[in-house]
Design an enzyme around this catalytic site. Structure first.
Site, PDB file in Angstrom:
ATOM      1  N   LYS A  13      -6.985   5.816  -3.338  1.00 51.87           N
ATOM      2  CA  LYS A  13      -6.324   6.754  -4.273  1.00 51.87           C
ATOM      3  C   LYS A  13      -6.712   6.424  -5.723  1.00 51.87           C
ATOM      4  O   LYS A  13      -7.014   7.314  -6.497  1.00 51.87           O
ATOM      5  CB  LYS A  13      -4.789   6.692  -4.139  1.00 51.87           C
ATOM      6  N   ARG A  88       6.543   8.275  -3.183  1.00 49.80           N
ATOM      7  CA  ARG A  88       6.346   7.397  -2.027  1.00 49.80           C
ATOM      8  C   ARG A  88       7.527   7.478  -1.073  1.00 49.80           C
ATOM      9  O   ARG A  88       7.504   6.843  -0.021  1.00 49.80           O
ATOM     10  CB  ARG A  88       6.204   5.969  -2.506  1.00 49.80           C
ATOM     11  N   ARG A 127     -10.423  -7.223  -2.166  1.00 52.73           N
ATOM     12  CA  ARG A 127     -10.380  -6.613  -3.500  1.00 52.73           C
ATOM     13  C   ARG A 127     -10.129  -7.680  -4.573  1.00 52.73           C
ATOM     14  O   ARG A 127      -9.291  -8.566  -4.396  1.00 52.73           O
ATOM     15  CB  ARG A 127      -9.250  -5.585  -3.493  1.00 52.73           C
ATOM     16  N   ARG A 160      -4.873  -9.746  -6.567  1.00 55.24           N
ATOM     17  CA  ARG A 160      -3.485  -9.337  -6.803  1.00 55.24           C
ATOM     18  C   ARG A 160      -2.583 -10.013  -5.789  1.00 55.24           C
ATOM     19  O   ARG A 160      -2.943 -10.123  -4.614  1.00 55.24           O
ATOM     20  CB  ARG A 160      -3.360  -7.816  -6.660  1.00 55.24           C
ATOM     21  N   ARG A 171       2.951  -4.092   3.199  1.00 55.51           N
ATOM     22  CA  ARG A 171       2.801  -2.836   2.444  1.00 55.51           C
ATOM     23  C   ARG A 171       2.427  -1.676   3.368  1.00 55.51           C
ATOM     24  O   ARG A 171       2.876  -0.547   3.190  1.00 55.51           O
ATOM     25  CB  ARG A 171       1.737  -2.991   1.363  1.00 55.51           C
TER      26      ARG A 171
HETATM   27  P1  AMP Z   1      -0.005   0.567  -5.850  1.00 51.75           P
HETATM   28  O1  AMP Z   1      -0.861   0.027  -6.953  1.00 51.75           O
HETATM   29  O2  AMP Z   1       0.162   2.053  -5.902  1.00 51.75           O
HETATM   30  O3  AMP Z   1      -0.410   0.064  -4.481  1.00 51.75           O
HETATM   31  O4  AMP Z   1       1.493  -0.008  -6.116  1.00 51.75           O
HETATM   32  C1  AMP Z   1       1.728  -1.405  -6.146  1.00 51.75           C
HETATM   33  C2  AMP Z   1       3.208  -1.670  -5.895  1.00 51.75           C
HETATM   34  O5  AMP Z   1       4.004  -1.031  -6.911  1.00 51.75           O
HETATM   35  C3  AMP Z   1       3.756  -1.129  -4.579  1.00 51.75           C
HETATM   36  O6  AMP Z   1       3.514  -2.014  -3.485  1.00 51.75           O
HETATM   37  C4  AMP Z   1       5.238  -1.010  -4.910  1.00 51.75           C
HETATM   38  O7  AMP Z   1       5.877  -2.264  -4.905  1.00 51.75           O
HETATM   39  C5  AMP Z   1       5.212  -0.529  -6.360  1.00 51.75           C
HETATM   40  N1  AMP Z   1       5.183   0.958  -6.462  1.00 51.75           N
HETATM   41  C6  AMP Z   1       4.173   1.739  -6.944  1.00 51.75           C
HETATM   42  N2  AMP Z   1       4.502   3.045  -6.892  1.00 51.75           N
HETATM   43  C7  AMP Z   1       5.749   3.096  -6.350  1.00 51.75           C
HETATM   44  C8  AMP Z   1       6.630   4.156  -6.021  1.00 51.75           C
HETATM   45  N3  AMP Z   1       6.300   5.452  -6.217  1.00 51.75           N
HETATM   46  N4  AMP Z   1       7.834   3.836  -5.485  1.00 51.75           N
HETATM   47  C9  AMP Z   1       8.213   2.550  -5.274  1.00 51.75           C
HETATM   48  N5  AMP Z   1       7.410   1.495  -5.548  1.00 51.75           N
HETATM   49  C10 AMP Z   1       6.194   1.756  -6.096  1.00 51.75           C
END
Ligand code: AMP
Length: 226
Positions: A13, A88, A127, A160, A171
């Site tokens: 994404k 989400r 990554r 990360r 996740r």
């Molecule tokens: P991402 O970079 O999109 O994988 O997001 C990293 C982390 O941020 C996720 O594993 C969640 O802990 C948090 N996060 C990001 N977007 C959301 C969302 N829309 N709702 C809840 N937690 C989020």
């Protein structure tokens, strides 16, 4: 144009959003990036979100919805955007719908990027991210010229916290439980396009743009309607 990119962690994404940002006039809004910036800046939201993120869990809806609301509802907020990592949960999707209704604008497309689970784990565990400029590399698919050093800015590359294997699996489980129901939510509303997320990034981009009815062969930037 307003679009949502759905897909599990590692589906691409972030990468696809950056490519689409270069090809269109849509603003890229990533809740993951916004939350990581909040954590680094130790803001109130960042402090509250950090432990959830480190465990690979979702940050509570109220925090994330409030953050997106601020981004989309203020004077001068972008009217043409792609959301990466939001919504989400179904509660977040309903909140987004209310925000758009307030602005009298539709959500044009929801693109779900599908990638098999084994491939996701392989992608995420390799990554590496630059601490300084945020550039992303992959130990197998896109290694940096010098191990541990960013090709772009010379910054230090790190893994990360949430890209470690145990957290990755957590996740992916969170995605299956909380986020996958969104596919059904948007399918019933007729806005969903499922796209095969395997293969080259260019091939996936072409599939996404084709699914949205945007010409795929033009090198020139695509101008989306606001
Ligand atoms: P991402 O970079 O999109 O994988 O997001 C990293 C982390 O941020 C996720 O594993 C969640 O802990 C948090 N996060 C990001 N977007 C959301 C969302 N829309 N709702 C809840 N937690 C989020």
């Amino acid at each position: 144009m307003r679009i949502v990119l759905l897909g599990p962690p590692g589906a691409g994404k972030g990468t696809q959003s950056k490519l689409m940002h270069e090809r269109t006039t849509m603003t890229h809004i990533s809740t993951g990036d916004l939350l990581r910036a909040a954590v680094s800046a130790r803001t109130e939201i960042g402090v509250a979100a950090k432990s959830y993120m480190d465990r690979g869990e979702l940050v509570p809806d109220s925090l994330v919805i409030g953050m997106i609301d601020e981004h989309l509802q203020h004077e001068g907020a972008p009217r043409s955007f792609m959301l990466d990592g939001f919504p989400r949960t179904v509660a977040q999707a309903e909140a987004l719908q209310r925000m758009l209704e307030t602005q009298h604008v539709p959500l044009d497309h929801v693109v779900s990027i599908d990638v098999p689970r084994n491939e996701l784990v392989r992608r995420l565990s390799g990554r590496r991210t630059c601490r300084q400029c945020g550039a992303m590399f992959h130990l197998a698919f896109d290694p940096p010229g010098r191990p541990g050093v960013c090709d772009r800015c010379g910054g230090e590359l790190f893994q990360r916290e949430d890209d470690r294997e145990e957290t990755i699996r957590a996740r992916l489980d969170v995605y299956d439980n909380a986020t996958a129901p969104l596919v059904a939510f948007y399918r019933t509303r007729g806005t969903l396009r499922a796209v095969d997320g395997t293969g080259s990034t260019a091939a996936v981009l072409d599939r996404i743009l084709a699914g949205m009815g945007v010409p795929v062969s033009a090198d020139a930037p695509v101008r989306s309607e606001p």
